[in-house]
Design an enzyme around this catalytic site. Structure first.
Site, mmCIF file in Angstrom:
data_model
loop_
_atom_site.group_PDB
_atom_site.id
_atom_site.type_symbol
_atom_site.label_atom_id
_atom_site.label_comp_id
_atom_site.label_asym_id
_atom_site.label_seq_id
_atom_site.Cartn_x
_atom_site.Cartn_y
_atom_site.Cartn_z
ATOM 1 N N HIS A 474 0.826 -1.207 0.000
ATOM 2 C CA HIS A 474 0.000 0.000 0.000
ATOM 3 C C HIS A 474 0.859 1.256 0.000
ATOM 4 C CE1 HIS A 474 -3.420 -2.586 1.751
ATOM 5 N NE2 HIS A 474 -3.466 -2.518 0.451
ATOM 6 N N ARG A 620 -20.583 12.348 -18.452
ATOM 7 C CA ARG A 620 -20.998 11.075 -19.045
ATOM 8 C C ARG A 620 -22.094 10.471 -18.187
ATOM 9 N NH1 ARG A 620 -16.602 6.428 -19.762
ATOM 10 N NH2 ARG A 620 -16.791 6.217 -17.533
ATOM 11 N N ASN A 737 -9.595 3.384 -24.076
ATOM 12 C CA ASN A 737 -9.396 2.217 -23.197
ATOM 13 C C ASN A 737 -10.264 1.065 -23.676
ATOM 14 O OD1 ASN A 737 -8.030 4.157 -21.750
ATOM 15 N ND2 ASN A 737 -9.650 4.434 -20.238
ATOM 16 N N CYS A 784 -10.920 10.764 -24.749
ATOM 17 C CA CYS A 784 -10.898 10.858 -23.284
ATOM 18 C C CYS A 784 -10.348 9.581 -22.648
ATOM 19 C CB CYS A 784 -12.281 11.189 -22.742
ATOM 20 S SG CYS A 784 -13.512 9.962 -23.166
HETATM 21 C C1 PEP Z 1 -12.509 4.572 -22.193
HETATM 22 O O1 PEP Z 1 -13.037 3.465 -22.350
HETATM 23 O O2 PEP Z 1 -11.491 4.934 -22.813
HETATM 24 C C2 PEP Z 1 -13.082 5.529 -21.241
HETATM 25 C C3 PEP Z 1 -12.656 6.769 -21.171
HETATM 26 O O3 PEP Z 1 -14.028 5.062 -20.398
HETATM 27 P P1 PEP Z 1 -13.702 4.199 -19.092
HETATM 28 O O4 PEP Z 1 -12.221 4.100 -18.949
HETATM 29 O O5 PEP Z 1 -14.362 4.906 -17.970
HETATM 30 O O6 PEP Z 1 -14.359 2.891 -19.423
HETATM 31 MG MG MG Z 2 -15.011 3.063 -21.469
#
Ligand code: PEP
Ligand code: MG
Length: 869
Positions: A474, A620, A737, A784
């Site tokens: 941690h 979002r 992501n 994002c």
């Molecule tokens: C993504 O999928 O890139 C995103 C920004 O959403 P999350 O990471 O919250 O799924």
């Molecule tokens: Mg996502």
């Protein structure tokens, strides 16, 4: 036992004097860690069955046995206290496991004199360890009342007897699985396992199959017992749950144990496992006087070495007797538990999830019956409460260290933290001030506890070097979150080095895993120059953070911030963000028993908009499903949740959630700045439906202004159909992501694939390009996902044509600075070649070289080509 269908009466198993369970001088019984009940100070020498039942457990040392009634109630009879030490001497068992007994049947005979000499007390608790839906009526017998053998002692009422009558104590279910947690069964998942058992009201046992030692089984009640199993990734396990909700509990436990953890602040990649990494580090030739360590938090630092040795709070060694000291300890534990719960709530509120999880694990560990029992033994040996706790935790820490298991050893700092906190509660002396050290020092310590790290970090050390610890500890997580360079597992040589060298200016290279305690002047100068250059860059970036990011070739790119709520919105504004590119509203829905109501949500959204003072804020809508779950929204278990009902798909089954959220959003006063974004959209119809609903609610509310509505591009279908989405949307934002995960079919949570699930894979880049092309002339496109803040990916995304990048608030200045150095058109000219490469590694290599060259030749990059790299 009288067993009407509504009550169960338990008879006195022996003639004796009533002792309330809370007055039993053993914190495990007194604290009801094992369950409710009563105790007798026996006047006879034979224990009898208090009810009809089956003997389901007999201690090897004969001092305890468990009976199970036909209704599933389980009763523990514990002959005397500390009688386990007698190893069965003076006790003659009269029954064995599997025997059926009637109320009043003799269970065991004992020699009271022999027991009184060898054990700390003859007091015999009778504890209901499994209530199976029955409820104990308040005992009517007062402390000190004398009862005869067979006299009614306790009465249980059938609280939910109807269901238990038919299932005889609730069903038992079993499941076999393989542990998938890369860090093994450490404190946080162990604490979660215990919480699962409690949430479902089941008793849960975990067996390590294939391990033949008798300690290979542990109850989920005990964190220490669970951790003592020393389970590492890949261990074969059998889970057994007993209770009405056994199957549901097993579902949750299985999900917990077979879903690899996403570490909130991933350890630096080169240090795959502590042992491997240290091996590699030590394998390299160390220069004279250098010390190697594992990189727990990367960075470079220079400063005087200071030995950090905070003293333990002073407590009295000897106590005033167990009857006085046991309640003292219980109360101190309760106070620390409450403080931890407050810390956890505070950390959660301010979005510090790493801290919150650590406090939760500490809270669970504090209530561990094994640790409490170990302290109880010392209380009986005459120690004061603080000293008993100190010794119990010293012993446990030594045991963990002696396992040689790096993961367990990494938990020692957590134990030390609990040791110190409880001792401080029991100390009469004023709280010892933490040792002083100059700002910018390199602190050297045997270990640091998580709370010490938090306290120490406030005094701005330049770096940390720990003899113990591990990269998964941690403390490591907290150091990374604060950007403090830190090496761990440096061994005793670290402390010896302090005695040997003057400590004026040591070098901590927490990139290569090195401490140079006495560097040459030339080396100090070289490192100082590197650090100063980095600092100047960071300062210059901060100074220009509020200016727009305009590339060398004249493109203005918005650099916004990703935030979890209003608290971080302030950070975003302070960091110079041009707006908020993603507010993950699901954070507002976590750590609660039910979804936040409209007013609560509106307050949070309003506060975020206010903090940004009119700059755009993209909120979002709730993104739940797959790796993101809400405890009060029990989504059905499906074989492949990442491909299941999640994100925007949830509205069909839970329209009320969207409805409330849209109303809350439309209730804010800055509708002109508000942007609403839908997650996990796969086709334009989903966006159309939400727009219709938004329109209807806005008209109903009599609103004139409409917020902008956009969609995330997170799945290949959305990227490929970007044109149709852009026709419906006011903006698009690429969630790299998820887009990477779905394009490459590589789970973003799977540690085995982390290195390969790379946004720079040409296939992902093609989809980003397709999105930008599809949206051209229709609406702007942002990014994002984490790629937006990545040193390599960010310039490439801009070259691909995105209009906005949204990154961690602290990254805003650096990303803006990097974009100002970029010639986006020159990089765009290289795209055909980059996208034609085979894999992400090749793209990374080419791009790194191109950017290095571009940085090195500030005025001529527009003519740089990949061939010249
Ligand atoms: C993504 O999928 O890139 C995103 C920004 O959403 P999350 O990471 O919250 O799924
Ligand atoms: Mg996502």
């Amino acid at each position: 036992m009288s067993d009407s269908s509504q009550t169960l009466t338990l008879l006195a198993p022996v003639a004796g004097v009533v002792v309330p369970l809370s007055a039993v001088p053993d914190p495990v019984f007194a604290g009801q860690a094992l369950g409710e009940g009563i105790a007798l100070d026996p006047l006879g020498e034979c224990l009898h069955a208090p009810c009809d039942g089956e003997v389901v457990q007999c201690a090897r040392t004969h001092h305890a046995l468990t009976l199970k009634t036909a209704a599933g109630v389980e009763l523990l009879l514990h002959l005397g206290l500390d009688t386990v030490e007698l190893q069965g001497q003076g006790i003659e068992p009269l029954v064995a496991v599997g025997d059926r007994v009637r109320a009043g049947d003799p269970l065991c005979r004992f020699d009271a004199d022999a027991l009184a000499r060898g054990a700390s007390a003859l007091i015999t608790p009778l504890v209901i360890t499994e209530a199976a839906g029955w409820r104990l009526r308040e005992p009517s017998l007062a402390a000190g009342v004398r009862v005869a053998l067979g006299e009614p002692l306790l009465v249980l009422e059938a609280a939910v007897a109807e269901c238990h009558k038919t299932v005889a104590g609730g069903p038992e279910a079993e499941r076999r699985l393989t542990l998938a947690l890369a860090a093994g069964l450490h404190a946080r998942p162990a604490a979660r396992l215990r919480a699962i058992a409690r949430e479902h009201g089941v008793s849960l046992t975990l067996d390590h199959e294939g391990a033949d030692s008798p300690s290979a089984s542990a109850s989920a009640d005990s964190l220490s017992a669970l951790m003592n199993l020393g389970l590492t990734e890949g261990a074969a396990l059998r889970l057994t749950a007993r209770g009405e909700h056994a199957e549901a509990a097993l579902d949750d436990a299985e999900a917990l144990l077979t879903t690899p953890e996403a570490e909130p602040h991933p350890a630096p990649k080169p240090q795959a496992t502590p042992n491997e990494a240290l091996g590699e580090a030590l394998g390299e030739v160390l220069e004279e006087g250098e010390l190697a360590g594992l990189v727990a938090s990367p960075g470079l630092a220079l400063g005087p070495l200071v030995h950090y040795r905070p003293p333990l709070p002073t407590v009295s060694h000897d106590g005033e007797g167990e009857v006085v000291e046991a309640p003292r300890l219980t109360q101190a534990l309760a106070r620390v538990g409450e403080a931890l719960a407050r810390d956890e709530a505070e950390a959660t509120r301010s979005g510090q999830t790493a801290e919150a999880e650590i406090f939760a694990a500490h809270g669970a560990w504090l209530a561990d019956p094994d640790l409490v029992a170990a302290a109880g033994e010392r209380l009986r040996a005459g120690r004061g409460a603080g000293q008993a706790w100190r010794e119990a935790l010293d012993a446990e820490a030594e045991r963990l260290e002696a396992t040689g298991n790096a993961l367990l050893a990494a938990r020692v700092a957590d134990l030390r933290d609990l040791q110190r906190r409880v001792m401080a509660e029991l100390s009469d002396a004023a709280e010892a001030a933490l040792p002083e050290f100059p700002e910018g020092a390199l602190l050297v310590a045997e270990e640091l506890t998580p709370s010490e790290l938090v306290a120490v970090a406030a005094r701005r050390p330049a770096g940390l070097c720990l003899a113990g610890g591990g990269t998964t500890s941690h403390v490591a997580i907290l150091a990374r979150a604060r950007g403090i360079p830190c090496l761990v597992a440096m061994g005793p040589a670290l402390l010896a080095a302090l005695d040997d060298v003057p400590s004026e200016a040591a070098i901590l290279d927490a990139e290569r895993g090195r401490l140079v305690p006495a560097p040459s002047e030339a080396r100090v100068a070289e490192v100082a120059a590197r650090i100063a250059a980095r600092r100047r860059e960071a300062e210059a970036a901060r100074a220009a953070a509020f200016e727009p990011a305009i590339t060398r070739d004249g493109r203005e790119v918005e650099v916004c911030a990703n935030i979890g709520g209003a608290e971080e919105a302030r950070l975003a504004a302070e960091a110079g963000a041009d707006g908020v590119g993603l507010l993950r509203s699901e954070f507002l829905f976590l750590e609660r028993d039910s979804a936040p109501d409209e007013a609560t949500q509106r307050g949070e959204y309003q506060a975020a908009l206010a903090a940004l003072g009119g700059k755009p804020v993209i909120i979002r809508t709730l993104d739940i499903g797959a790796d993101k779950q809400l405890p009060y929204l029990r989504l059905p278990a499906v074989p492949n949740p990442a491909l299941g009902v999640r994100g925007a798909r949830l509205w069909a089954s839970h329209p009320e959630l969207l409805e409330t959220q849209l109303r809350a959003l439309l209730g804010v006063t800055r509708l002109d700045a508000l942007h609403i974004m839908l997650p996990m959209v796969s086709e334009a119809g989903e966006l159309r439906q939400v727009r219709q609903r938004l329109e209807a609610i806005a008209s109903e509310m009599g609103l004139e202004v409409r917020p902008r509505l956009g969609a995330m591009i997170e799945v290949p279908s959305a990227a490929l159909c970007a044109a149709s989405l852009a026709a419906e949307a006011d903006f698009l934002s690429i969630g790299t992501n998820d887009l990477t995960q779905y394009t490459l079919a590589m789970d973003r949570e799977d540690p085995a694939l982390t290195a390969r699930a790379d946004v720079l894979h040409p296939a992902v880049l093609w989809l980003i390009q397709a999105t930008v092309e599809g949206a051209k002339g229709r609406c702007p496109v942002g990014v994002c996902g984490a790629a937006a803040g990545d040193d390599l990916a960010a310039p490439l995304l801009v070259a691909l044509g995105v209009d906005e990048l949204s990154v961690e608030p602290a990254r805003v200045p650096a990303v803006k600075a990097a974009l100002r150095r970029l010639d986006a058109a020159a990089l765009a000219a290289e795209l055909p070649e980059l996208l034609a490469l085979d894999d992400a590694a090749a793209v990374r290599e080419r791009l790194t070289a191109w950017l290095a060259r571009a940085d090195a030749t500030p005025d001529t990059t527009t003519t740089t080509t990949l061939e010249r790299c």
